[in-house]
Write an enzyme that holds these catalytic residues in place. Sequence first.
Site, PDB file in Angstrom:
ATOM      1  N   SER A  33       0.833  -1.190   0.000  1.00 55.04           N
ATOM      2  CA  SER A  33       0.000   0.000   0.000  1.00 55.04           C
ATOM      3  C   SER A  33       0.873   1.246   0.000  1.00 55.04           C
ATOM      4  CB  SER A  33      -0.912  -0.001   1.236  1.00 55.04           C
ATOM      5  OG  SER A  33      -0.133  -0.058   2.414  1.00 55.04           O
ATOM      6  N   THR A  36       3.109   5.574  -3.478  1.00 56.51           N
ATOM      7  CA  THR A  36       4.031   5.202  -4.556  1.00 56.51           C
ATOM      8  C   THR A  36       3.661   3.856  -5.171  1.00 56.51           C
ATOM      9  OG1 THR A  36       5.735   6.345  -3.282  1.00 56.51           O
ATOM     10  CG2 THR A  36       6.469   5.096  -5.174  1.00 56.51           C
ATOM     11  N   GLY A  88       5.419   0.110   0.052  1.00 60.72           N
ATOM     12  CA  GLY A  88       5.969   1.377   0.490  1.00 60.72           C
ATOM     13  C   GLY A  88       6.553   1.247   1.883  1.00 60.72           C
ATOM     14  N   GLU A 109       1.140  -6.735   5.722  1.00 63.51           N
ATOM     15  CA  GLU A 109       2.296  -6.317   4.933  1.00 63.51           C
ATOM     16  C   GLU A 109       3.522  -7.170   5.263  1.00 63.51           C
ATOM     17  OE1 GLU A 109       1.172  -1.583   4.313  1.00 63.51           O
ATOM     18  OE2 GLU A 109       2.444  -2.196   5.991  1.00 63.51           O
TER      19      GLU A 109
END
Length: 237
Positions: A33, A36, A88, A109
């Site tokens: 997420s 960028t 990111g 993540e």
Amino acid sequence: MSTDLVEQAKKSAAYKAVDENFPESAKVVGIGSGSTVIYVAERLGQLRNKSGFVCIPTGFQSKQLIIDNGLSLGSIEQYSNIDIAFDGADEVDTDLNLIKGGGACLFQEKLVAIASKQFIVVADYRKRSPSKLGIQWTKGVPIEIVPNSYAKITNDLYDLGAKKVILRQGGSSKAGPVVTDNNNFLIDADFGEIADPVKLHTQIKLLVGVVETGLFTDITTKAYFGEENGQVGVLTK
């Protein structure tokens, strides 16, 4: 500093990260997420062989990025061996250690990152620390916890040397604490500059009630930064 120039730098960093690292034989790709990573998904959506691989999201935003760019959506339960993942970071130190979790997706993540053969970070220059973690990102280390443990863990974190410990709140859009995708709470613990992120992660993780920390150590392969001048910087071990 022009906003357009920053966005162009982010896009250039994301495109370069994909172009230089994406394996032609990749079958499973992790998508994280952040502002960028939007451009990472865009670039992957431009690949001719995009129907040949499946993408694993780390949260709701990344799931939408996968769908919006015409990529195939999978899950970590289906595909636990990932060829490469892009994500990111809130801060990157000179040894490629990270602070993540500002967007409240740190557990998923890290799960995707750990399951990946290569983990590539894409960010803008403001996320790069000149030395240690805790210099650029000053909101504290995000920590995902079991809800009823927050009072005990708060005391434990102060005992470990935290300067400030905050149970993250939902703000104007929600009364009460932020609730993660895993139905847990988040604590942000400010330790100042972090001399040894591996040691700190271990100390926090051993606390009963802690699910995961936002300290990502010895995971990242490379980091790509959109620079202030519009160029792309690359950090490798």
